[in-house]
Design a protein around this motif. Structure first.
Motif, PDB file in Angstrom:
ATOM      1  N   ASP A 133       1.398  -1.398  -0.139  1.00 13.96           N
ATOM      2  CA  ASP A 133       0.169  -0.018  -0.213  1.00 13.96           C
ATOM      3  C   ASP A 133       0.746   1.145  -0.246  1.00 13.96           C
ATOM      4  O   ASP A 133       1.836   1.259   1.030  1.00 13.96           O
ATOM      5  N   PRO A 134       1.135   2.007  -1.202  1.00 14.75           N
ATOM      6  CA  PRO A 134       1.619   3.107  -1.152  1.00 14.75           C
ATOM      7  C   PRO A 134       1.013   4.231   0.168  1.00 14.75           C
ATOM      8  O   PRO A 134       2.744   4.753   0.223  1.00 14.75           O
ATOM      9  N   LEU A 135       0.217   3.996   1.045  1.00 12.66           N
ATOM     10  CA  LEU A 135       0.133   5.286   1.636  1.00 12.66           C
ATOM     11  C   LEU A 135       0.856   4.707   2.770  1.00 12.66           C
ATOM     12  O   LEU A 135       0.730   5.474   4.008  1.00 12.66           O
ATOM     13  N   GLN A 136       0.695   3.251   3.700  1.00 12.46           N
ATOM     14  CA  GLN A 136       1.178   2.539   4.170  1.00 12.46           C
ATOM     15  C   GLN A 136       2.649   2.676   4.165  1.00 12.46           C
ATOM     16  O   GLN A 136       3.905   2.928   5.314  1.00 12.46           O
ATOM     17  N   GLU A 137       3.164   2.819   3.194  1.00  9.26           N
ATOM     18  CA  GLU A 137       4.637   2.494   2.433  1.00  9.26           C
ATOM     19  C   GLU A 137       5.332   4.474   2.793  1.00  9.26           C
ATOM     20  O   GLU A 137       6.260   4.189   3.652  1.00  9.26           O
ATOM     21  N   ARG A 138       4.328   5.043   2.429  1.00  6.77           N
ATOM     22  CA  ARG A 138       4.305   7.025   2.751  1.00  6.77           C
ATOM     23  C   ARG A 138       4.800   7.279   4.340  1.00  6.77           C
ATOM     24  O   ARG A 138       5.888   7.791   4.616  1.00  6.77           O
ATOM     25  N   LEU A 139       4.332   6.240   5.409  1.00  4.79           N
ATOM     26  CA  LEU A 139       3.915   6.657   6.433  1.00  4.79           C
ATOM     27  C   LEU A 139       5.567   5.697   7.232  1.00  4.79           C
ATOM     28  O   LEU A 139       6.269   6.883   7.956  1.00  4.79           O
ATOM     29  N   HIS A 140       5.693   5.089   6.989  1.00  9.74           N
ATOM     30  CA  HIS A 140       6.482   4.047   6.759  1.00  9.74           C
ATOM     31  C   HIS A 140       8.151   5.083   7.030  1.00  9.74           C
ATOM     32  O   HIS A 140       9.395   4.986   7.671  1.00  9.74           O
ATOM     33  N   ARG A 141       8.313   5.285   6.002  1.00  9.32           N
ATOM     34  CA  ARG A 141       9.425   6.446   5.373  1.00  9.32           C
ATOM     35  C   ARG A 141       9.765   7.462   6.009  1.00  9.32           C
ATOM     36  O   ARG A 141      10.397   8.080   6.632  1.00  9.32           O
ATOM     37  N   LYS A 142       8.151   8.275   5.960  1.00 10.74           N
ATOM     38  CA  LYS A 142       8.503   9.036   6.781  1.00 10.74           C
ATOM     39  C   LYS A 142       8.149   8.615   8.508  1.00 10.74           C
ATOM     40  O   LYS A 142       9.064   9.642   9.163  1.00 10.74           O
ATOM     41  N   GLN A 143       8.053   8.033   9.132  1.00 13.08           N
ATOM     42  CA  GLN A 143       8.973   7.292  10.667  1.00 13.08           C
ATOM     43  C   GLN A 143      10.413   7.350  10.325  1.00 13.08           C
ATOM     44  O   GLN A 143      10.622   7.849  11.807  1.00 13.08           O
ATOM     45  N   ARG A 144      10.362   6.216   9.508  1.00 15.93           N
ATOM     46  CA  ARG A 144      12.045   6.496   9.079  1.00 15.93           C
ATOM     47  C   ARG A 144      12.870   7.617   9.741  1.00 15.93           C
ATOM     48  O   ARG A 144      14.583   7.504  10.040  1.00 15.93           O
ATOM     49  N   LEU A 145      12.279   8.087   8.549  1.00 10.25           N
ATOM     50  CA  LEU A 145      13.146   9.643   8.060  1.00 10.25           C
ATOM     51  C   LEU A 145      12.948  10.314  10.105  1.00 10.25           C
ATOM     52  O   LEU A 145      13.799  11.161   9.774  1.00 10.25           O
ATOM     53  N   ALA A 146      12.067  10.226  10.357  1.00  9.21           N
ATOM     54  CA  ALA A 146      12.372  11.038  11.960  1.00  9.21           C
ATOM     55  C   ALA A 146      13.261  10.562  12.712  1.00  9.21           C
ATOM     56  O   ALA A 146      14.280  11.507  13.504  1.00  9.21           O
ATOM     57  N   ALA A 147      12.729   9.202  12.880  1.00  3.21           N
ATOM     58  CA  ALA A 147      13.435   8.655  13.845  1.00  3.21           C
ATOM     59  C   ALA A 147      15.447   8.915  13.261  1.00  3.21           C
ATOM     60  O   ALA A 147      16.036   8.763  14.286  1.00  3.21           O
ATOM     61  N   SER A 148      15.814   8.750  12.122  1.00  2.00           N
ATOM     62  CA  SER A 148      17.412   8.982  11.608  1.00  2.00           C
ATOM     63  C   SER A 148      17.684  10.311  12.282  1.00  2.00           C
ATOM     64  O   SER A 148      18.891  10.485  12.519  1.00  2.00           O
ATOM     65  N   TYR A 149      16.903  11.620  12.066  1.00  2.00           N
ATOM     66  CA  TYR A 149      17.348  13.064  12.685  1.00  2.00           C
ATOM     67  C   TYR A 149      17.427  12.786  13.713  1.00  2.00           C
ATOM     68  O   TYR A 149      18.312  13.314  14.996  1.00  2.00           O
TER      69      TYR A 149
END
Length: 274
Positions: free
Chosen positions: A31-47
């Motif tokens: 699901d692209p919307l789930q993948e979007r949230l996944h990427r945003k969560q990992r991006l915030a965690a990376s920061y």
């Protein structure tokens, strides 16, 4: 509101058989919307991880994630928000024209051409990280590539390049100031590598996921530290290496190494998911 739908302690839920890992490639959300949230969560965690590792210097540095829905868009941190305070809700979505189409905050325009042009040239790339970590900055000033003096640094053999920004000259012989020409040269130099040293400036890493770009960034700064210490102490032994793993294997290994860091930062700072 916390996005718990995709949050999980992923290290502990990896598929296994008789205590042996059975997974051989990173997981993906159909699901692209789930993948979007996944990427945003990992991006915030990376920061948050970058902040803990001391990679933040003022307003310098940026990390983008390609959007899986609008694939010519990317997500990025707003300028001036400390890495240590970045949450999912802070992230900005930027379109191909360099306009913020989702989120509130000041856009870091220094990242526009470089991130967008690299995304466009490399459809496989999802995460693009650039930081000003101390050791990476110092090593970048030497104009040298990493040598396989440790097991970790061997991951970058044949996968790294130096961008000599100050060697770019305009027709009048002065330093090239045209951002489009600089970006074009940057992308051409990066080619298909995963690590770029911007000479006298810092490190850039990319990956087929946010996780792999983040892990390579962390590993590169750690490798720079090892090199600076080793070469200040003497002349390291550089071993002959056997043929390394294939690209897919390296990508999986980088992804796998990020997972414990994700688990840790989410347990310590769960507000990053807000």
């Amino acid at each position: 509101m916390r996005h718990t739908r995709l949050f999980s302690q992923s290290t502990y839920s990896l598929p296994q058989d008789n205590n042996r890992l059975t997974l051989r490639e990173p997981t993906r959300h159909l699901d692209p919307l789930q993948e979007r949230l996944h990427r945003k969560q990992r991006l915030a965690a990376s920061y948050r991880l970058f902040a803990a590792l001391g990679f933040e210097v003022g307003i310098a540095g940026h990390f983008t994630a390609r959007d899986p829905v609008e694939t010519d868009h990317y997500w990025i941190n707003p300028l001036g928000v400390p890495f240590s305070q970045i949450c999912v809700s802070h992230l900005l979505r930027v379109d191909g024209a360099g306009q913020v189409v989702e989120g509130d905050g000041v856009l870091n325009t220094s990242a526009l051409e470089l991130h967008y042009d690299l995304q466009k040239a490399r459809p496989d790339v999802v995460g693009i990280a650039h930081v000003h970590g101390f050791h990476g900055r110092v090593w970048s000033s030497l104009g040298k590539l990493f040598q396989p003096i440790t097991a970790e640094s061997a991951a970058f053999v044949d996968d790294q390049v130096i961008f000599e920004r100050h060697a770019l000259r305009a027709t009048d012989g002065r330093l090239e100031r045209n951002r489009e020409r600089v970006s074009e040269a940057f992308v051409k130099t990066f080619a298909q590598h995963h690590l770029l040293f911007w000479q006298n400036h810092g490190l850039w890493t990319v990956g087929q996921s946010v996780e792999t770009a983040a892990w390579r960034c962390i590993l590169a700064d750690d490798t720079a530290r090892a090199h600076l210490l080793a070469y200040s102490a003497g002349t390291p032994v550089i071993p002959d290496l056997d043929a390394g793993s294939d690209a897919a294997g390296k990508e999986f290994f980088a992804w796998l190494n990020f997972l414990p860091l994700w688990d840790r930062i989410c347990r310590e700072q769960p507000d990053l998911l807000d």
